[in-house]
Design a protein around this motif. Structure first.
Motif, short mmCIF file in Angstrom:
data_model
loop_
_atom_site.label_atom_id
_atom_site.label_comp_id
_atom_site.label_asym_id
_atom_site.label_seq_id
_atom_site.Cartn_x
_atom_site.Cartn_y
_atom_site.Cartn_z
N TRP A 230 0.82 -1.22 0.00
CA TRP A 230 0.00 0.00 0.00
C TRP A 230 0.85 1.27 0.00
O TRP A 230 0.30 2.37 -0.03
CB TRP A 230 -0.94 0.00 1.20
N GLY A 231 2.15 1.14 0.07
CA GLY A 231 3.02 2.32 0.03
C GLY A 231 2.98 3.14 1.30
O GLY A 231 3.05 4.37 1.24
N LEU A 232 2.88 2.47 2.46
CA LEU A 232 2.82 3.20 3.72
C LEU A 232 4.19 3.75 4.07
O LEU A 232 5.22 3.29 3.58
CB LEU A 232 2.31 2.29 4.84
N SER A 233 4.20 4.74 4.94
CA SER A 233 5.44 5.36 5.38
C SER A 233 5.25 5.88 6.80
O SER A 233 4.17 5.78 7.37
CB SER A 233 5.86 6.49 4.43
N GLY A 234 6.31 6.43 7.36
CA GLY A 234 6.22 6.98 8.71
C GLY A 234 5.94 5.92 9.74
O GLY A 234 6.36 4.75 9.62
N ILE A 235 5.20 6.30 10.77
CA ILE A 235 4.90 5.38 11.87
C ILE A 235 4.02 4.22 11.40
O ILE A 235 4.15 3.10 11.91
CB ILE A 235 4.26 6.15 13.03
N MET A 236 3.17 4.44 10.43
CA MET A 236 2.35 3.35 9.90
C MET A 236 3.23 2.22 9.36
O MET A 236 2.89 1.04 9.48
CB MET A 236 1.43 3.87 8.80
N LEU A 237 4.36 2.56 8.77
CA LEU A 237 5.30 1.57 8.26
C LEU A 237 6.18 1.02 9.37
O LEU A 237 6.37 -0.19 9.50
CB LEU A 237 6.16 2.18 7.16
N ARG A 238 6.73 1.91 10.20
CA ARG A 238 7.68 1.49 11.24
C ARG A 238 7.02 0.63 12.31
O ARG A 238 7.68 -0.17 12.96
CB ARG A 238 8.35 2.71 11.86
N ALA A 239 5.71 0.76 12.49
CA ALA A 239 5.02 -0.07 13.48
C ALA A 239 5.03 -1.54 13.09
O ALA A 239 4.87 -2.41 13.95
CB ALA A 239 3.58 0.41 13.66
N THR A 240 5.24 -1.83 11.81
CA THR A 240 5.30 -3.22 11.37
C THR A 240 6.68 -3.84 11.57
O THR A 240 6.88 -5.02 11.27
CB THR A 240 4.91 -3.33 9.88
N GLY A 241 7.65 -3.05 12.01
CA GLY A 241 9.01 -3.55 12.23
C GLY A 241 10.01 -3.13 11.19
O GLY A 241 11.18 -3.52 11.25
N PHE A 260 20.18 10.22 16.83
CA PHE A 260 18.80 9.86 17.21
C PHE A 260 18.51 8.46 16.71
O PHE A 260 19.15 7.95 15.79
CB PHE A 260 17.78 10.86 16.65
N SER A 261 17.54 7.82 17.34
CA SER A 261 17.15 6.46 17.01
C SER A 261 15.84 6.45 16.23
O SER A 261 15.08 7.43 16.26
CB SER A 261 17.01 5.60 18.27
N VAL A 262 15.57 5.35 15.55
CA VAL A 262 14.32 5.17 14.82
C VAL A 262 13.54 4.05 15.50
O VAL A 262 13.82 2.87 15.28
CB VAL A 262 14.57 4.82 13.33
N PRO A 263 12.57 4.38 16.37
CA PRO A 263 11.81 3.32 17.06
C PRO A 263 10.97 2.52 16.07
O PRO A 263 10.44 3.07 15.10
CB PRO A 263 10.92 4.11 18.03
N ILE A 264 10.86 1.22 16.31
CA ILE A 264 10.03 0.37 15.48
C ILE A 264 9.11 -0.47 16.35
O ILE A 264 9.38 -0.69 17.53
CB ILE A 264 10.87 -0.56 14.57
N SER A 270 -2.69 -0.97 16.49
CA SER A 270 -2.93 0.39 16.97
C SER A 270 -2.10 0.72 18.21
O SER A 270 -1.67 1.86 18.38
CB SER A 270 -4.42 0.58 17.26
N TYR A 271 -1.88 -0.28 19.05
CA TYR A 271 -1.08 -0.03 20.25
C TYR A 271 0.38 0.25 19.89
O TYR A 271 1.01 1.14 20.47
CB TYR A 271 -1.16 -1.20 21.22
N ASP A 272 0.93 -0.48 18.94
CA ASP A 272 2.29 -0.21 18.47
C ASP A 272 2.40 1.22 17.93
O ASP A 272 3.38 1.92 18.18
CB ASP A 272 2.69 -1.20 17.39
N ARG A 273 1.41 1.63 17.16
CA ARG A 273 1.46 2.98 16.59
C ARG A 273 1.41 4.03 17.69
O ARG A 273 2.15 5.03 17.63
CB ARG A 273 0.31 3.16 15.59
N TYR A 274 0.57 3.83 18.69
CA TYR A 274 0.53 4.76 19.82
C TYR A 274 1.89 4.84 20.50
O TYR A 274 2.40 5.93 20.78
CB TYR A 274 -0.54 4.32 20.82
N ARG A 275 2.53 3.69 20.76
CA ARG A 275 3.81 3.68 21.46
C ARG A 275 4.89 4.40 20.65
O ARG A 275 5.73 5.10 21.21
CB ARG A 275 4.25 2.24 21.74
N LEU A 276 4.87 4.23 19.34
CA LEU A 276 5.88 4.89 18.52
C LEU A 276 5.74 6.41 18.55
O LEU A 276 6.74 7.13 18.52
CB LEU A 276 5.82 4.39 17.07
N TYR A 277 4.51 6.89 18.61
CA TYR A 277 4.34 8.35 18.72
C TYR A 277 4.97 8.87 20.02
O TYR A 277 5.63 9.91 20.04
CB TYR A 277 2.86 8.73 18.67
N MET A 278 4.79 8.15 21.10
CA MET A 278 5.39 8.55 22.37
C MET A 278 6.92 8.51 22.30
O MET A 278 7.61 9.43 22.74
CB MET A 278 4.90 7.65 23.51
#
Length: 414
Positions: A230-241, A260-264, A270-278
């Protein structure tokens, strides 16, 4: 006698409201507070589960790309604020970066420090806005109040810099319009302390909250294969690992000098996405503290006092020169009235906005107006994937899933 007329057939004659298969069609939006914009979801329900979801967009369409093709480059800059109105500075910068690469110029060192600082400050403000409205959608109303209190302090800083609280037109092609006001960096450090405490509060209220976790864990899960297709990016992509961040992969401004680090995530829900924003708020706080330390050193360089690149063919001279030198005044008059004329060619400049990959494609024929302008916005793909994410979900989870995608419809209905 009354006039004869031909009566049309009833428009609902062929529609069967009573269905034998126990399914119903439900319209979610486009005037629903949890769609965060003019999104219409046509949902086909089987009991409480979604059998099919069709996102429908276009209710907010404003033709921004066509506006760009009928404006000189500097004239279009304020319009970029309206794309993602929660992260206006990121849109300013992405457009300016595209034009600068087309021109073959680079902002001075001091301007780069200021730009990167503003980008990360705007990222924190955008992420805090997400947790405020997402938590409120799910039912945690108090989070909205706590988060907006912190966000206001950040908006105060941006207002002190550029005078605006929503459409922050704070970037210019070739640099920045202003230096930081006196005492601004000290106020920024105070805000970072407040933001760090606020993230501790947010996590304390939500991380182990039983209701919060039940509403988010396993809901709206995305696999790596789905994210790529689907061509996702940002936290939507990084939440998948997948650890893909344009600030690391294709660094711009000063990101290649910063630590700086890139959290994944691990599950893509949805919980993974919430945690990555924090976690990303904490990384931005770390970045901003490094930038505060870099600011004095940028003043020590030979061109450190310059806020705009010296390129008379494309960029106006400093105001003092315009007011005192005849040639600079004439050159400024031509640039304002007729616009700069970049070389022929095309360029695509990707950036990492708070929502994902934001990039401007510019095709130039050497005229004052771009021949073609196309904008790649993350929210467009993050809205399209809803048709797959929502299939099989419970109707009670729709708001959670839509909110966790964090789409802003100013950049969807361009």
């Amino acid at each position: 006698m009354g006039q004869n007329y031909t009566r049309l057939k009833p428009q609902f004659e062929n529609i069967h409201f009573e269905r034998d298969d126990n399914t119903m069609v439900l319209n979610f939006g486009p005037q629903h507070p949890s769609t965060h914009g003019q999104l219409r979801l046509v949902l086909e329900l089987d009991g409480e589960r979604v059998k099919r979801a069709t996102p429908e967009i276009g209710y907010l369409h404003r033709g921004i790309e066509k506006l760009a093709e009928n404006m000189i480059y500097n004239e279009f800059m304020p319009t970029t604020d309206r794309l993602d109105y929660i992260s206006a500075i990121g849109n300013n910068y992405a457009f300016a970066l595209g034009v600068e690469r087309l021109l073959g110029i680079q902002a001075p060192r001091k301007a780069q420090v200021i730009r990167t600082t503003l980008l990360e400050l705007n990222r924190i403000i955008s992420h805090i806005f997400f947790i405020a409205v997402h938590a409120m959608d799910v039912g945690a109303l108090s989070m909205f109040l706590y988060a907006f209190k912190t966000r206001e302090y950040g908006l105060d800083l941006i207002e002190d810099y550029c005078g605006a609280r929503l459409t922050h037109n704070a970037i210019r092609i070739g640099g920045v319009p202003l230096d930081f006001p006196s005492g601004w960096l000290e106020s920024l450090e105070q805000f970072l302390q407040e933001a760090s405490k606020s993230v501790d509060l947010f996590e304390g209220l939500l991380d182990e909250n039983r209701i919060w976790r039940m509403r988010l864990e396993g809901v709206g899960a995305i696999s790596q294969e789905m994210a790529k297709s689907w061509g996702l990016s940002g936290i939507m992509l990084r939440a998948t690992g997948i650890a893909y961040d344009i600030r690391k992969e294709e660094p711009y401004e000063l990101y290649n000098e910063l630590d700086f680090s890139v959290p994944i995530g691990h599950y893509g829900d949805s919980y993974d996405r919430y945690r990555l924003y924090m976690l990303e708020i904490r990384e931005s706080i770390k970045l901003l503290r490094q930038l505060i330390a870099l600011y004095p050193s940028s003043n020590a360089t030979s061109t450190g006092d310059e806020l705009m690149v010296r390129a008379p063919e494309y960029i106006s001279a400093p105001k003092e020169e315009i007011m005192t030198q005849n040639y600079s005044l004439m050159q400024h008059f031509v640039l304002v009235t007729q616009g700069m004329r970049p070389p022929k060619g095309e360029v695509y400049a990707p950036t990492e906005s708070p929502r994902g990959e934001l990039g401007f494609f510019i095709h130039s024929l050497g005229e004052a107006y771009p021949q073609r302008m196309k904008i790649k916005t993350p929210s467009f793909a993050h809205t399209a994937i809803l048709q797959e994410m929502l299939t099989g979900a419970y109707i009670a989870d729709i708001v959670t899933i839509v909110g966790s995608c964090n789409a802003i419809f100013g950049e969807v209905d361009r």
